[in-house]
Design an enzyme around this catalytic site. Sequence first.
Site, PDB file in Angstrom:
ATOM      1  N   MET A 111      10.210  24.986  -2.694  1.00  0.00           N
ATOM      2  CA  MET A 111       9.437  23.993  -3.342  1.00  0.00           C
ATOM      3  C   MET A 111      10.224  23.062  -4.267  1.00  0.00           C
ATOM      4  O   MET A 111       9.998  21.785  -4.146  1.00  0.00           O
ATOM      5  CB  MET A 111       8.447  24.742  -4.427  1.00  0.00           C
TER       6      MET A 111
ATOM      7  N   TYR B  21      14.502  31.980   1.206  1.00  0.00           N
ATOM      8  CA  TYR B  21      13.089  32.812   1.433  1.00  0.00           C
ATOM      9  C   TYR B  21      13.253  33.207   2.861  1.00  0.00           C
ATOM     10  O   TYR B  21      13.591  32.460   3.964  1.00  0.00           O
ATOM     11  CB  TYR B  21      11.857  31.638   1.276  1.00  0.00           C
TER      12      TYR B  21
ATOM     13  N   LYS C 267       0.861  -1.234  -0.031  1.00  0.00           N
ATOM     14  CA  LYS C 267       0.025   0.099  -0.186  1.00  0.00           C
ATOM     15  C   LYS C 267       0.940   1.194   0.091  1.00  0.00           C
ATOM     16  O   LYS C 267       2.034   1.099   0.143  1.00  0.00           O
ATOM     17  CB  LYS C 267      -1.103  -0.030   1.181  1.00  0.00           C
TER      18      LYS C 267
ATOM     19  N   ARG D  21     -10.064   1.181  15.885  1.00  0.00           N
ATOM     20  CA  ARG D  21      -9.952   1.803  14.843  1.00  0.00           C
ATOM     21  C   ARG D  21     -11.020   1.411  13.973  1.00  0.00           C
ATOM     22  O   ARG D  21     -11.883   2.063  13.540  1.00  0.00           O
ATOM     23  CB  ARG D  21      -8.514   1.804  14.116  1.00  0.00           C
TER      24      ARG D  21
END
Length: 822
Positions: free
Chosen positions: A766, A717, A493, A591
Amino acid sequence: MLHYTTSGIAKTLNAKLIGNPDIPVSLITTDSRTPNGGIGALFVAIEGQNHDGHKFIGDLYNFQNVRAFLVSTPSSLADQYPDASFIVCSNTLDALQKLAAYHRSKYTYPVVGITGSNGKTIVKEWLNQLLSGNFRIVRSPKSFNSQVGVPLSVLQMDENFQMGIFEAGISRVGEMDKLQPIINPEIGIFTNIGLPHQENFADIEQKVTEKLKLFKQVKQLIYCTDHSEVSNAIIGNINKNTTQLFTWGHSGNADVTIEQIDTDSKSSKISVTYQNTPLTFSIPFSDKASIENAMHCLCLMLILRLDYSTIGERMAKLIPVAMRLELKEGINNCSIINDSYNSDIGSLKIALDFLVQQKQHNNRILILSDIMQSGLKPETLYAEVAQLTHEKGINKIIGIGAEISRFGHLFSISKEFYPDTTEFLQNFSRRQIGNSAILLKGSRNFHFERISTILEQKSHRTVLEVNINALVHNLNFYRSKLKPNVKLMALVKAFSYGSGSFEIANLLQYHRVDYLGVAFADEGVALREAGISLPIIVLNPSFGTYELMIEYELEPEIYSFTGLSEFIAALNRMGVSNYSVHIKIDSGMHRLGFTPNQIPELITTLNQSTAIRVKSVFSHLAASDETQHDSFTQHQIDTFRNACTDISEGIGYTPIRHILNTGGIERYPDAQFDMVRLGIGLYGISATQQNNLLNVSTLKSRIIQVKHIEAGETIGYSRKGMVKRATTVITIPIGYADGLNRKLGNGVGQMLVKGKLAPTIGNISMDTCTIDATGIDVSEGDEVTIFGTNPTITSVANALGTIPYEVLTSVSRRVKRIYYQE
C-alpha cells in the site's frame, strides 16, 4: 534604467511617430501579461505565427496605464488612444534589435559574449560570482539568450556598470547575424557543441559556423581545443590577425594545459600550466560539465590578469546556480514559490512575474534577502526593488539582511525587516501567514532553506515534479500547428491529467488559451475560487449542480434533451437568460451527444428558449491517432460538418465549431474549424509526435532502506519475491495508495536508480515497494525515478497493458506536486 523619449527612439529607428512625442521611456517590455510600470514603459508589439502583441494594446492602455507603443500596424490606434505615442515600423522585432544595438554602442566597457550548446548560463553566472569583486557586472537574466531575450538583456546596460556578460543561443541559420551587433562582444567564450536545436541545421559544422558569427569582431576568443568541431571551425573562420585565440585543453598546444584532475564525490582538484607556470585550484563540484565550465571561467580570469591566489580562493567558493524556480503547497493554504539562492534584480523581476500569475491567492508576500553583487549602489538597488513591488502589486515585503533593512523606508507597502534569517525565524509564528502566495528570494549565505522548511506543507518523500517549461513548450508546439484565428481549449479535467489543478490552470490562463475544459462542476468551481477567469466548459454536467454552475459562470456541455430541458429550467428559476451552452453531436463514437436525426427537434427546442445561447457545437473523434480508422474519422468529420451547417441555419447564427482532440490536431489540419481541444499532448504524450514534445511529469521517490538478502529468502506479501542469488533490495515509500499499480510488482515494472533501470521484486504494498538494485552502488536517500524521461510514462503503460492516460491520472493526491520553471 533607460533614459529615452518616444521621439528619440523614433529618430534612432528612422520610424514614424504618431501621437505624443515627449513620453519618457525608462523600461522596454514585450510581455503584456505582467505589470510593467505604466508611464515610462514602452511596449513592443511583437507578431509571431500564433500571437500578435497588437491585440493587447487596449488592455495595456486601459489597465496598466502604458502610453508608449512600438507597433507595425498603426491603423486607427492614435484615434483610439489619443494621449499615447505610437512608433511605427515595418517589423517590431527588427526594431527592438536595432534599438538594442544602438544602446549597446553607447557603452565602452568590456562585454563578454557566450555561446555554445551547453553551459552558457552556468558560465555566465559563475563569471559573475568570480568577477564581482573587481567589476560591477550587468548580465543576461537567467537564460535570456533568444532573439527577444538578448536585446532585452543588453537594454539593461547603463553607466553604473563596468562589464557586461551576455549569452546568445540560436536555433536556425541567420539568427546570430542579428544578435552579434546587439552584444558586439570584446571577449568571446565558445563553451562546446552538441545536438540541441540540431534539427534546423544541415550538420554540426554548419551549426558551429553559425554560432561563431557572434565573435567576428572580438579581440579574444576562449575555447577548448578538445572539441575538434569547434577548434577546426575557429581555425577556418576566425581572423587571427584581429582576434587572439585563447585556448585550454589536455593538449600541450593549448594556452592553458590541463595536467591533472583529481575528483572525489564532492570536489575536483585541477592542475594546469599557463605560460610555463603551474596553477592548482579546486572547485566544489566533481562532474565533467562543471570542470569544463570552470576552465572557461579560469581563462577569462587569466585574460583579465587576476592573480593566482585570488583565482584559487574564488574558485573554491563557487556555488551551484539555481536553474529552476519551484512552486509547492504551503502551510495554512499558502502557495510557496522557492527561488532562493538566486538573488539579483533580473531574476527577481522574473520571479515576481511568476508570483503575480498565482491567481489562487489575493495576498502576495515577498521574502527577500540582501541582494549581493548587483553592481548597483545600495540606495539605487533598493529603490528599484521598492518600485518593482509597487508595480507588481505585492502586498507585503519581509526583508532579511542589514542592507535591505537600512533602506526599508523606500518601501510603501506593508513591511517587516530582520537583520538575519535566525532573527526572522525566532519571531515567526505559523499563525502569522495564511491564504497567501509567498515568494522566497534569498542569496545563498542567508540559508533560506530554513525558511522554506517551515513554510512548506509536509509530505512523504515521493513527489510528482511538473516541468512548467515543458508544458509551455508542448502548448506552443500545438499552437504552431493551428491556422490563424483558430481558438484553443486546454483540458484540465482529472486534476489536469494528474498534474495539478489551479497551478496548471493559472499557467494556461497566463499563456492565453481561449477555454478550459473540466469533467465535473466541482472542478470548475475550484478553479473559479482559485481566481481563474477564463471561460470553463463542464463536459459532464449533472442534475443538481446546474445552479452551482450558473453561480460560478461555468458553461455546460449539453448532450441530451433531458439535460437541455433541466438546464433551461434551472436558468428560468434563477432568472438568467442568454446563457452560453455547448452542444455535443454524436458523429459516430456513440457515447454522448445528439445524433444527426435528432437535430431538427434540437433546433426547435433551442429556438423556443431565450434562456440559452449556443456558444459552440462540437463532437469527439473515436480514433484520430490510428491510421487504420482514417476513413471512419473522415466520416465523423463530414457528419459533424453537416450537423453544424444544419444547426447554424436553424438557429440563425454560427456558433464556434470544434471536433479535433490531440491526435486530430496532429493529423487533420483541414478539420480545425474554429477551435481545437488539447488534452494529453499538452502533458507530453502523443502517438505520432512524441519526438516533438517534452516530458512534463516525473514521479520520484527516495530510498528509505537498503538490505542485502541471501539466496532462498523472500520479499514482500505472499512471499512472491523469490531471491535466487545474493541480492541488494531497496525500499522506496510509494505504493498502490499513491497510484503505483500493483501489476508493476514482481519484475513487471522497472525504476531508474543511479542511472540504471532496476526491476521491482515482490508485490507492491500500500505504501512501499521493493526494487532489486543488485550491482548498483546505492545508499539511503538516493533518488529513484518511477516514470519521467526514463522510464517513460508510455513504457510504464505498455508494461501494464494500458494507456498513458491511466498512469498519469492514477497518481494520488497524497503525492506532493512540485511545479518548477527553469
